[in-house]
Motif scaffolding. Sequence first.
Motif, PDB file in Angstrom:
ATOM      1  N   THR A 185      12.153   8.122  -2.080  1.00 34.53           N
ATOM      2  CA  THR A 185      12.061   7.512  -0.750  1.00 34.53           C
ATOM      3  C   THR A 185      13.403   6.942  -0.326  1.00 34.53           C
ATOM      4  OG1 THR A 185       9.720   7.005  -1.033  1.00 34.53           O
ATOM      5  CG2 THR A 185      10.910   5.693   0.572  1.00 34.53           C
ATOM      6  N   ALA A 186      14.059   6.219  -1.229  1.00 34.47           N
ATOM      7  CA  ALA A 186      15.362   5.629  -0.925  1.00 34.47           C
ATOM      8  C   ALA A 186      16.399   6.709  -0.611  1.00 34.47           C
ATOM      9  CB  ALA A 186      15.829   4.765  -2.092  1.00 34.47           C
ATOM     10  N   SER A 201       1.326   5.802  -3.315  1.00 29.71           N
ATOM     11  CA  SER A 201       0.725   6.115  -4.611  1.00 29.71           C
ATOM     12  C   SER A 201      -0.421   5.169  -4.912  1.00 29.71           C
ATOM     13  CB  SER A 201       1.789   6.049  -5.709  1.00 29.71           C
ATOM     14  OG  SER A 201       2.385   4.776  -5.743  1.00 29.71           O
ATOM     15  N   PHE A 202      -1.432   5.710  -5.562  1.00 35.25           N
ATOM     16  CA  PHE A 202      -2.625   4.978  -5.954  1.00 35.25           C
ATOM     17  C   PHE A 202      -2.894   5.259  -7.435  1.00 35.25           C
ATOM     18  CE2 PHE A 202      -3.094   6.387  -1.598  1.00 35.25           C
ATOM     19  CZ  PHE A 202      -3.445   5.237  -0.912  1.00 35.25           C
ATOM     20  N   GLY A 203      -3.418   4.301  -8.133  1.00 34.71           N
ATOM     21  CA  GLY A 203      -3.792   4.537  -9.521  1.00 34.71           C
ATOM     22  C   GLY A 203      -2.911   3.786 -10.501  1.00 34.71           C
ATOM     23  N   LEU A 204      -2.765   4.349 -11.681  1.00 37.03           N
ATOM     24  CA  LEU A 204      -1.997   3.707 -12.730  1.00 37.03           C
ATOM     25  C   LEU A 204      -0.510   3.758 -12.445  1.00 37.03           C
ATOM     26  CD1 LEU A 204      -3.810   5.159 -15.876  1.00 37.03           C
ATOM     27  CD2 LEU A 204      -4.144   2.925 -14.813  1.00 37.03           C
ATOM     28  N   THR A 205       0.146   2.618 -12.441  1.00 37.92           N
ATOM     29  CA  THR A 205       1.588   2.591 -12.177  1.00 37.92           C
ATOM     30  C   THR A 205       2.376   3.024 -13.389  1.00 37.92           C
ATOM     31  OG1 THR A 205       1.710   0.265 -12.806  1.00 37.92           O
ATOM     32  CG2 THR A 205       1.397   0.761 -10.469  1.00 37.92           C
ATOM     33  N   SER A 206       1.774   3.032 -14.561  1.00 37.71           N
ATOM     34  CA  SER A 206       2.485   3.422 -15.777  1.00 37.71           C
ATOM     35  C   SER A 206       2.602   4.921 -15.942  1.00 37.71           C
ATOM     36  CB  SER A 206       1.797   2.823 -17.004  1.00 37.71           C
ATOM     37  OG  SER A 206       0.489   3.313 -17.109  1.00 37.71           O
ATOM     38  N   LEU A 207       1.886   5.678 -15.126  1.00 39.20           N
ATOM     39  CA  LEU A 207       1.925   7.129 -15.227  1.00 39.20           C
ATOM     40  C   LEU A 207       3.186   7.667 -14.597  1.00 39.20           C
ATOM     41  CD1 LEU A 207       0.380   9.662 -16.103  1.00 39.20           C
ATOM     42  CD2 LEU A 207      -0.570   9.728 -13.811  1.00 39.20           C
ATOM     43  N   CYS A 263       5.511   6.262  -9.865  1.00 36.23           N
ATOM     44  CA  CYS A 263       5.824   5.251  -8.840  1.00 36.23           C
ATOM     45  C   CYS A 263       7.325   5.033  -8.721  1.00 36.23           C
ATOM     46  CB  CYS A 263       5.123   3.939  -9.163  1.00 36.23           C
ATOM     47  SG  CYS A 263       3.346   4.022  -9.018  1.00 36.23           S
ATOM     48  N   GLY A 264       8.013   4.949  -9.854  1.00 38.24           N
ATOM     49  CA  GLY A 264       9.461   4.776  -9.834  1.00 38.24           C
ATOM     50  C   GLY A 264      10.157   5.983  -9.240  1.00 38.24           C
TER      51      GLY A 264
END
Length: 105
Positions: A81-82, A99-105, A74-75
């Motif tokens: 994107t930026a 993005s979908f799902g776990l943000t920690s991945l 995600c990061g």
Amino acid sequence: KLNPAPAIAVSAACDTGQTFHSRADGRLGLERAFLLAGTTHYAAPQWPVPMIQVQEMSARLFERWLANPNATICGTLADLTAEYEAGGMPRWIARSLTSFGLTSL
């Protein structure tokens, strides 16, 4: 179930990140199928966008995420994107991958 399910799946096909809401089943879409199959993260465009640009973004997303073991997908997507927006890519294209799902991945 996918055996084994990939940790991450990315689609560059137009609007494959689009979801629909059902009162009975919640969110319906390709992302839900991947997550139910065991994939922990799915990224895809939510609306029709030029395929060549989304393919490039998807490839760079993987390259950067794999190159930095401390980064989250995600990061990495937010940073990418930026950069694309700052480089002049229209916002509607640069922000098409979701993005979908776990943000920690």
